[in-house]
Design a protein around this motif. Structure first.
Motif, PDB file in Angstrom:
ATOM      1  N   GLY A  30     -61.135 -14.406  -8.241  1.00  0.00           N
ATOM      2  CA  GLY A  30     -60.042 -14.606  -7.305  1.00  0.00           C
ATOM      3  C   GLY A  30     -58.727 -14.515  -8.048  1.00  0.00           C
ATOM      4  N   PRO A  31     -57.585 -14.471  -7.336  1.00  0.00           N
ATOM      5  CA  PRO A  31     -56.298 -14.372  -8.016  1.00  0.00           C
ATOM      6  C   PRO A  31     -55.941 -15.631  -8.804  1.00  0.00           C
ATOM      7  CG  PRO A  31     -55.976 -14.600  -5.666  1.00  0.00           C
ATOM      8  CD  PRO A  31     -57.453 -14.453  -5.898  1.00  0.00           C
ATOM      9  N   GLU A  32     -56.401 -16.781  -8.365  1.00  0.00           N
ATOM     10  CA  GLU A  32     -56.201 -18.041  -9.075  1.00  0.00           C
ATOM     11  C   GLU A  32     -57.582 -18.580  -9.427  1.00  0.00           C
ATOM     12  OE1 GLU A  32     -53.335 -19.937  -9.773  1.00  0.00           O
ATOM     13  OE2 GLU A  32     -52.147 -18.192  -9.203  1.00  0.00           O
ATOM     14  N   TYR A  33     -57.765 -18.964 -10.657  1.00  0.00           N
ATOM     15  CA  TYR A  33     -59.047 -19.463 -11.120  1.00  0.00           C
ATOM     16  C   TYR A  33     -58.926 -20.941 -11.447  1.00  0.00           C
ATOM     17  CZ  TYR A  33     -59.993 -14.516 -11.898  1.00  0.00           C
ATOM     18  OH  TYR A  33     -60.143 -13.163 -11.746  1.00  0.00           O
ATOM     19  N   THR A  34     -59.869 -21.726 -10.941  1.00  0.00           N
ATOM     20  CA  THR A  34     -59.947 -23.129 -11.318  1.00  0.00           C
ATOM     21  C   THR A  34     -60.930 -23.203 -12.475  1.00  0.00           C
ATOM     22  OG1 THR A  34     -59.515 -23.832  -9.072  1.00  0.00           O
ATOM     23  CG2 THR A  34     -60.496 -25.459 -10.540  1.00  0.00           C
ATOM     24  N   VAL A  35     -60.433 -23.537 -13.627  1.00  0.00           N
ATOM     25  CA  VAL A  35     -61.257 -23.588 -14.829  1.00  0.00           C
ATOM     26  C   VAL A  35     -61.933 -24.944 -14.891  1.00  0.00           C
ATOM     27  CG1 VAL A  35     -61.241 -23.406 -17.350  1.00  0.00           C
ATOM     28  CG2 VAL A  35     -59.654 -22.037 -15.993  1.00  0.00           C
ATOM     29  N   SER A  36     -63.263 -24.918 -15.023  1.00  0.00           N
ATOM     30  CA  SER A  36     -64.011 -26.167 -15.129  1.00  0.00           C
ATOM     31  C   SER A  36     -64.954 -26.091 -16.312  1.00  0.00           C
ATOM     32  CB  SER A  36     -64.797 -26.436 -13.842  1.00  0.00           C
ATOM     33  OG  SER A  36     -65.749 -25.420 -13.635  1.00  0.00           O
ATOM     34  N   MET A  45     -55.554 -21.524 -13.252  1.00  0.00           N
ATOM     35  CA  MET A  45     -54.823 -20.520 -14.027  1.00  0.00           C
ATOM     36  C   MET A  45     -54.835 -19.177 -13.313  1.00  0.00           C
ATOM     37  SD  MET A  45     -56.467 -21.255 -17.741  1.00  0.00           S
ATOM     38  CE  MET A  45     -55.357 -21.954 -18.916  1.00  0.00           C
ATOM     39  N   ASN A  46     -53.764 -18.409 -13.564  1.00  0.00           N
ATOM     40  CA  ASN A  46     -53.755 -17.029 -13.094  1.00  0.00           C
ATOM     41  C   ASN A  46     -54.251 -16.134 -14.221  1.00  0.00           C
ATOM     42  OD1 ASN A  46     -51.643 -16.888 -14.884  1.00  0.00           O
ATOM     43  ND2 ASN A  46     -50.051 -16.667 -13.328  1.00  0.00           N
ATOM     44  N   ALA A  47     -54.276 -14.833 -14.005  1.00  0.00           N
ATOM     45  CA  ALA A  47     -54.837 -13.901 -14.985  1.00  0.00           C
ATOM     46  C   ALA A  47     -54.065 -13.921 -16.308  1.00  0.00           C
ATOM     47  CB  ALA A  47     -54.864 -12.493 -14.409  1.00  0.00           C
ATOM     48  N   LEU A  48     -52.742 -14.019 -16.266  1.00  0.00           N
ATOM     49  CA  LEU A  48     -51.955 -14.048 -17.498  1.00  0.00           C
ATOM     50  C   LEU A  48     -52.236 -15.306 -18.313  1.00  0.00           C
ATOM     51  CD1 LEU A  48     -49.785 -12.799 -19.287  1.00  0.00           C
ATOM     52  CD2 LEU A  48     -48.079 -14.012 -17.919  1.00  0.00           C
ATOM     53  N   ALA A  49     -52.355 -16.448 -17.665  1.00  0.00           N
ATOM     54  CA  ALA A  49     -52.648 -17.691 -18.379  1.00  0.00           C
ATOM     55  C   ALA A  49     -54.031 -17.642 -19.014  1.00  0.00           C
ATOM     56  CB  ALA A  49     -52.543 -18.878 -17.433  1.00  0.00           C
ATOM     57  N   ILE A  50     -54.987 -17.052 -18.322  1.00  0.00           N
ATOM     58  CA  ILE A  50     -56.335 -16.920 -18.880  1.00  0.00           C
ATOM     59  C   ILE A  50     -56.315 -15.986 -20.079  1.00  0.00           C
ATOM     60  CG2 ILE A  50     -58.655 -16.037 -18.411  1.00  0.00           C
ATOM     61  CD1 ILE A  50     -58.296 -17.137 -15.570  1.00  0.00           C
ATOM     62  N   PHE A  51     -55.566 -14.900 -19.993  1.00  0.00           N
ATOM     63  CA  PHE A  51     -55.455 -13.964 -21.113  1.00  0.00           C
ATOM     64  C   PHE A  51     -54.831 -14.652 -22.328  1.00  0.00           C
ATOM     65  CE2 PHE A  51     -52.963 -10.782 -23.471  1.00  0.00           C
ATOM     66  CZ  PHE A  51     -54.003  -9.957 -23.885  1.00  0.00           C
ATOM     67  N   CYS A  52     -53.754 -15.405 -22.110  1.00  0.00           N
ATOM     68  CA  CYS A  52     -53.083 -16.101 -23.218  1.00  0.00           C
ATOM     69  C   CYS A  52     -53.981 -17.176 -23.837  1.00  0.00           C
ATOM     70  CB  CYS A  52     -51.772 -16.715 -22.748  1.00  0.00           C
ATOM     71  SG  CYS A  52     -50.519 -15.471 -22.380  1.00  0.00           S
ATOM     72  N   SER A  53     -54.742 -17.885 -23.022  1.00  0.00           N
ATOM     73  CA  SER A  53     -55.654 -18.887 -23.579  1.00  0.00           C
ATOM     74  C   SER A  53     -56.786 -18.210 -24.350  1.00  0.00           C
ATOM     75  CB  SER A  53     -56.211 -19.789 -22.483  1.00  0.00           C
ATOM     76  OG  SER A  53     -57.007 -19.052 -21.582  1.00  0.00           O
ATOM     77  N   GLY A  54     -57.194 -17.037 -23.920  1.00  0.00           N
ATOM     78  CA  GLY A  54     -58.182 -16.271 -24.681  1.00  0.00           C
ATOM     79  C   GLY A  54     -57.644 -15.846 -26.035  1.00  0.00           C
ATOM     80  N   LEU A  55     -56.374 -15.443 -26.072  1.00  0.00           N
ATOM     81  CA  LEU A  55     -55.742 -15.112 -27.351  1.00  0.00           C
ATOM     82  C   LEU A  55     -55.694 -16.323 -28.270  1.00  0.00           C
ATOM     83  CD1 LEU A  55     -52.722 -12.862 -26.327  1.00  0.00           C
ATOM     84  CD2 LEU A  55     -54.789 -12.161 -27.520  1.00  0.00           C
ATOM     85  N   ALA A  56     -55.342 -17.473 -27.722  1.00  0.00           N
ATOM     86  CA  ALA A  56     -55.277 -18.691 -28.528  1.00  0.00           C
ATOM     87  C   ALA A  56     -56.656 -19.058 -29.070  1.00  0.00           C
ATOM     88  CB  ALA A  56     -54.708 -19.845 -27.700  1.00  0.00           C
ATOM     89  N   LEU A  57     -57.697 -18.956 -28.236  1.00  0.00           N
ATOM     90  CA  LEU A  57     -59.046 -19.249 -28.707  1.00  0.00           C
ATOM     91  C   LEU A  57     -59.480 -18.263 -29.779  1.00  0.00           C
ATOM     92  CD1 LEU A  57     -60.892 -20.234 -25.421  1.00  0.00           C
ATOM     93  CD2 LEU A  57     -60.483 -21.676 -27.405  1.00  0.00           C
ATOM     94  N   ALA A  58     -59.108 -17.000 -29.639  1.00  0.00           N
ATOM     95  CA  ALA A  58     -59.455 -16.005 -30.656  1.00  0.00           C
ATOM     96  C   ALA A  58     -58.758 -16.306 -31.981  1.00  0.00           C
ATOM     97  CB  ALA A  58     -59.089 -14.607 -30.170  1.00  0.00           C
TER      98      ALA A  58
END
Length: 91
Positions: A30-36, A45-58
């Motif tokens: 969906g356009p907004e994801y509830t992360v659990s 989070m939206n897609a950009l926030a998920i992408f940025c958190s993926g970068l941080a985890l990497a």
């Protein structure tokens, strides 16, 4: 030296486990994801926030990998010097 290896492996395991849990618990789209994680909602989070958190985890994963590999390399590169026992014939 061993502390750096343990710290690096701990960072690797923690980021790997967290990423795996987040992916497994959030397969719906969906356009907004509830992360659990483990049934607890932690953020929406939206897609950009998920992408940025993926970068941080990497980056955290790479930091752990770097710390562990550097500590292993230093441990192998500088072995302890041989000191014979005072009563041995080598002394």
């Amino acid at each position: 030296m061993t502390q750096m290896i343990v710290l690096g492996l701990l960072l690797l395991a923690a980021t790997g486990a967290f990423t795996g849990l987040v992916i497994a618990d959030n397969l719906s789209g969906g356009p907004e994801y509830t992360v659990s994680v483990l049934g607890q909602d932690i953020a929406t989070m939206n897609a950009l926030a998920i992408f940025c958190s993926g970068l941080a985890l990497a980056l955290i994963f790479c930091l752990g990998l770097s710390a562990a590999s550097t500590a292993i390399h230093r441990h192998r590169a500088h072995p302890r010097a041989y000191t014979p026992h005072p009563g041995s014939p080598d002394h």
